[in-house]
Design a protein around this motif. Structure first.
Motif, short mmCIF file in Angstrom:
data_model
loop_
_atom_site.label_atom_id
_atom_site.label_comp_id
_atom_site.label_asym_id
_atom_site.label_seq_id
_atom_site.Cartn_x
_atom_site.Cartn_y
_atom_site.Cartn_z
N UNK A 60 74.23 51.04 62.38
CA UNK A 60 73.67 51.73 63.85
C UNK A 60 73.25 53.10 63.50
N UNK A 61 72.10 53.39 64.14
CA UNK A 61 71.35 54.60 64.16
C UNK A 61 70.97 55.11 65.09
N UNK A 62 71.34 56.61 65.36
CA UNK A 62 70.77 57.25 66.50
C UNK A 62 69.49 57.82 66.45
N UNK A 63 68.67 57.19 67.42
CA UNK A 63 67.28 57.47 67.27
C UNK A 63 66.69 58.71 68.09
N UNK A 64 67.29 59.30 69.08
CA UNK A 64 66.94 60.30 69.87
C UNK A 64 68.18 61.20 69.89
N UNK A 65 67.75 62.66 70.26
CA UNK A 65 68.89 63.39 70.37
C UNK A 65 68.53 64.22 71.70
N UNK A 66 68.46 63.77 72.71
CA UNK A 66 67.86 64.61 73.75
C UNK A 66 69.09 65.13 74.62
N UNK A 67 70.13 64.52 74.52
CA UNK A 67 71.48 64.91 75.14
C UNK A 67 71.97 66.33 74.55
N UNK A 68 71.45 66.82 73.40
CA UNK A 68 72.16 67.85 72.79
C UNK A 68 72.19 68.78 73.52
N UNK A 69 70.96 69.25 74.54
CA UNK A 69 71.00 70.43 75.17
C UNK A 69 71.45 70.17 76.68
N UNK A 70 71.80 69.02 76.84
CA UNK A 70 72.32 68.76 78.52
C UNK A 70 73.52 69.26 78.70
N UNK A 71 73.87 69.82 79.91
CA UNK A 71 75.00 70.42 80.32
C UNK A 71 75.95 69.27 80.83
N UNK A 72 77.18 69.03 80.16
CA UNK A 72 77.94 67.94 80.75
C UNK A 72 78.59 68.01 81.91
N UNK A 73 78.48 69.04 82.78
CA UNK A 73 78.77 69.13 84.27
C UNK A 73 77.62 68.56 85.00
N UNK A 74 76.32 68.46 84.54
CA UNK A 74 75.27 67.94 85.13
C UNK A 74 75.44 66.38 85.37
N UNK A 75 76.12 65.78 84.72
CA UNK A 75 76.59 64.38 84.97
C UNK A 75 75.05 63.64 84.66
N UNK A 76 74.36 64.01 83.62
CA UNK A 76 73.00 63.18 83.85
C UNK A 76 73.07 61.78 83.07
N UNK A 77 72.36 60.98 83.49
CA UNK A 77 72.41 59.69 82.94
C UNK A 77 71.57 59.54 81.49
N UNK A 78 70.65 60.43 81.40
CA UNK A 78 69.95 60.28 80.34
C UNK A 78 68.57 59.18 80.10
N UNK A 79 68.64 58.59 79.11
CA UNK A 79 67.62 57.64 78.96
C UNK A 79 67.65 56.46 79.78
N UNK A 80 66.74 55.88 80.51
CA UNK A 80 67.11 54.90 81.63
C UNK A 80 66.69 53.44 81.02
N UNK A 81 65.66 53.40 80.25
CA UNK A 81 65.11 52.20 79.28
C UNK A 81 64.64 52.70 78.29
N UNK A 82 64.82 51.84 77.19
CA UNK A 82 63.85 51.82 75.87
C UNK A 82 63.55 50.16 75.58
N UNK A 83 62.24 50.42 74.76
CA UNK A 83 61.81 49.02 74.41
C UNK A 83 60.98 49.58 73.08
N UNK A 84 61.02 48.44 72.08
CA UNK A 84 60.75 48.90 70.84
C UNK A 84 59.02 48.21 70.99
N UNK A 85 58.29 49.34 70.71
CA UNK A 85 56.66 48.80 70.32
C UNK A 85 56.31 48.31 69.19
N UNK A 86 57.07 48.44 68.11
CA UNK A 86 56.56 47.66 67.07
C UNK A 86 58.08 47.58 66.16
N UNK A 87 57.87 47.15 65.01
CA UNK A 87 59.14 47.16 64.10
C UNK A 87 59.15 48.27 63.17
N UNK A 88 58.64 49.18 63.48
CA UNK A 88 58.51 50.58 62.40
C UNK A 88 58.89 51.53 63.11
#
Length: 750
Positions: free
Chosen positions: A102-130
């Motif tokens: 398993x691999x983490x592909x995005x790191x958008x949550x690094x700068x989010x504040x925990x107390x903001x209770x953000x849900x983050x990425x809502x949906x993700x789909x692969x556009x290709x196999x690369x």
């Protein structure tokens, strides 16, 4: 005689899976004696030693549930949304079937504040196999390139959602507009767009369906197999009333204006359309009952036919129409009317080779799969038995049906497979009890499986369908401190209704150091329909898992009863709830209390009851009609007035007309039945609630004050209907109020 002897086969089934599951395979279930006394630090303990504040933190003790499973087109990788540290912001992860990594592909949550209770990425789909991925966060569309670079696109659009790749992988479709709240029907637009996957430009999408009027909106869609057309469902709220919900919050008067129908009001008009992408031509397929519900729709594999599955507003008559897409010609494919039908659990899909339809229906009294080849033909039953199918997916190439069902036991959801032609049913999910929510790879070789049981929070597992019974655990979500705690001992009991003898089942949470010689205080709740599930916390997205554990650790027993009207025990079982809010359901709750008292578990003088929304209705009705059965009750956002329910509640309470009105609605409304309340009552309600109006709680309060009935009111300024999920501080505050109330009036009652 020890109470353990009461649990004969058929009366009790153990949850049976311990918290420490192997990373490589799901452990097989092990029967264990119950009640039992786990040893923690050399001595038996009641349960968790954590406080409410420690149980509910921004960095969740039970971890962040992996969600949003999506397969690449080749079935080699599954994407999922997760936070491995237990914070609420979910990033994109990938799991390779080939490498097992398993691999983490995005790191958008690094700068989010925990107390903001953000849900983050809502949906993700692969556009290709690369590694190229489309995803949404904050309602904006982003493209992740193979090298990890992220670009925001379609920046002129808001609330982008429902991403779907065309079958050939060349185009991406999505809906934009303002969000649609499925609970209170606040609808502010939805337009369908398509953009070429190879295009890197910003606003490159082409509008293919949707209106400029924000009350006319596309709410979902599906590609045809050849990618030439898209079928979609359009909602029209123009005839529905708008209502102002005024409340004070943040030092000022606020207004939550909503589109909101009551029973008898005009409702959403739903229509299915098909757009041809090459020409932009759209055809809508009208139904004779244009205001009725649509539950399913779908294009045939060759794109020439369209089915629409729907029912009347009261969910009594199920009808499936099949249309000729080119001409719009309609035929009635399937029809069945059941006068006391309560639950629209029907599901429909095209059979392999477009050879008719696969229909999930309870026409024999239990929800099972049928194959009907032609309009008006007799459906051929594929599955049968005194158990129910919850959902299914068609493997067209393999001519198999994969489905989830409670064939193993009522509280479970296991995965099964059966040939469309019929024959032996094979269990795919193995021996471990619990709840599975599968997402199948395109070739049905693998399953991305959301799995949980009473002892373990949800995780992502990978199942190889060629090797049923084995699963690889992909995620490990709970924090290390989770495994240091002693949790409640959870099992199931069965008993008859004390009124009509109908068999009932309940989920029972005992202190880990349970003493058979003692009689315990009991909390019944939170009460609701479909409240008995073998999964962590009892219900998915049920935020009171920690509250339940806290109660048990303080010496309570927690009881959840599968009341009439719930899924899983057949049509005859749930139909006794017809026209019976606050009657049959609260009798079932009392039957559970009587069982615990009779068998020596419960102190009959120390039983508390609580629930929210419909559960609040049952709480107030129970205190009003059964004085003395409960020492106290807590009603959260109580649905006290069914005149202000959603029209869909007419499935149970019936239409707001007829010679027995207004008596029928008043009999089902706690507002008109509260005169008998003598026991302590607490009401918790948010002022912004558009589902159950705060004004109805005030009407109840005014009546009780006029009758000099005592109660406690906890007002949550600006809180929504899901008051326990709005914010962490609000949840902690409300839960502490509940604990104090029950301790005073139930546990410590003299």
């Amino acid at each position: 005689m020890g109470k353990a002897s009461l649990f004969r086969p058929g009366l009790f089934r153990s949850a049976g899976v311990m918290a420490a599951l192997l990373l490589s395979t799901m452990a097989a279930a092990q029967d264990r004696p119950w009640p039992h006394a786990p040893v923690h630090g050399g001595a038996a303990v009641a349960g968790t030693t954590l406080s409410i504040d420690a149980l509910y933190q921004y960095q969740s003790l039970i971890g962040t549930t992996p969600e949003g499973y999506s397969w690449t087109r080749d079935g080699g990788t599954v994407l999922f949304l997760w936070n491995d540290a237990g914070f609420s912001f979910r990033d994109i992860w990938a799991y390779s079937v080939r490498t097992g990594k398993k691999t983490r592909l995005t790191f958008l949550g690094r700068d989010s504040k925990p107390e903001a209770e953000q849900k983050g990425v809502a949906q993700a789909i692969a556009l290709d196999g690369k590694g190229r991925i489309a995803f949404t966060v904050g309602g904006q569309l982003h493209i992740r390139a193979a090298d990890g670079t992220i670009t925001k696109v379609e920046t002129d659009k808001q609330a982008i959602r429902k991403l779907a790749l065309s079958p050939d992988g060349t185009r991406l479709a999505f809906i934009s507009g303002n969000p649609v709240d499925a609970r209170n029907r606040v609808t502010l637009g939805g337009v369908l767009w398509v953009r070429d996957v190879a295009t890197n430009g910003d606003s490159a999408a082409r509008r293919v369906a949707g209106a400029d009027d924000p009350k006319v909106y596309i709410n979902d869609f599906q590609w045809s197999d050849d990618g030439r057309t898209i079928a979609f469902q359009q909602g029209d709220d123009r005839a529905m009333p708008e209502r102002d919900i005024y409340y004070y919050a943040k030092g000022a008067l606020q207004n939550n204006r909503v589109i909101r129908a009551f029973p008898g009001d005009e409702t959403t008009k739903a229509t299915v359309g098909v757009v041809t992408l090459a020409t932009g031509e759209t055809r809508f397929f009208e139904r004779p009952e244009a205001k009725d519900h649509i539950w399913d729709y779908g294009l045939s594999g060759d794109g020439r036919r369209l089915f629409v599955s729907g029912s009347d507003m009261e969910a009594k008559a199920h009808t499936i129409y099949v249309y000729d897409v080119a001409t719009g010609a309609r035929e009635t494919f399937y029809q069945l009317r059941e006068p006391k039908h309560l639950r629209p659990d029907w599901k429909v899909a095209w059979a392999p080779g477009d050879d008719g339809l696969i229909i999930l229906t309870d026409r024999d009294g239990w929800l099972h799969l049928y194959h009907q080849r032609a309009a008006g033909a007799a459906p051929r039953q594929i599955t049968s038995g005194q158990w129910e199918v919850e959902s299914f997916t068609v493997d067209r190439k393999g001519r198999q049906l994969y489905f989830t069902a409670n064939e193993a036991y009522i509280p479970e959801r296991q995965i099964y497979r059966v040939p469309v032609a019929g024959g032996a049913i094979k269990r795919i999910s193995g021996a471990a009890p619990g709840t599975h929510e599968p997402v199948y790879s395109p070739d049905f070789r693998h399953i991305a499986d959301w799995y949980s049981n009473d002892d373990t929070p949800p995780e992502l597992y990978l199942i190889d369908t060629a090797k049923p019974g084995r699963a690889v655990q992909v995620t490990r979500s709970p924090q290390p401190a989770f495994y240091d705690q002693t949790w409640a001992n959870i099992g199931y009991v069965e008993f008859p209704s004390h009124v009509d003898g109908v068999p009932l089942i309940a989920r029972l949470s005992l202190p880990a150091n349970y003493d058979p010689a003692k009689r315990y205080p009991v909390i019944v709740g939170s009460v609701y329909s479909d409240a008995v599930r073998n999964q962590w916390g009892g219900r998915r997205a049920h935020p009171t898992w920690g509250l339940d554990q806290y109660f048990v650790a303080r010496g309570y027993i927690v009881l959840n009863v599968n009341i009439r009207g719930s899924w899983g025990q057949g049509r005859d079982h749930n139909q006794t709830q017809y026209h019976s809010y606050g009657e049959t359901d609260i009798n079932d709750l009392e039957s559970g209390v009587r069982f615990l008292v009779e068998k020596g578990y419960a102190d009959p003088r120390r039983v508390g009851l609580w629930g929210s929304s419909y559960g609040g209705l049952m709480t107030i009705m129970s205190l009003a009609k059964k004085p003395g059965v409960y020492a106290a009750g807590i009603a959260g956002a109580p649905a006290t007035n069914v005149w202000h329910a959603y029209p869909s509640q007419m499935w149970i309470m019936g239409p707001p007309d007829g010679p027995d009105m207004p008596g029928r609605y008043e009999a089902q409304s706690a507002l008109y039945q509260a005169q008998g309340i003598r026991d302590p009552l607490m009401i918790i309600h948010g002022t912004r609630d558009p589902v159950v109006l705060y004004s109805d709680t005030i009407a109840l309060a005014e009546g009780m004050i006029g009758r000099e009935q005592m109660f406690e009111l906890v007002t949550l300024p600006g809180a929504n209907h899901a008051w326990a999920s709005d914010t962490l501080p609000q949840a902690r505050f409300a839960f502490k109020k509940m604990v104090d109330f029950f301790d005073r009036n139930v546990r410590d009652r003299k």
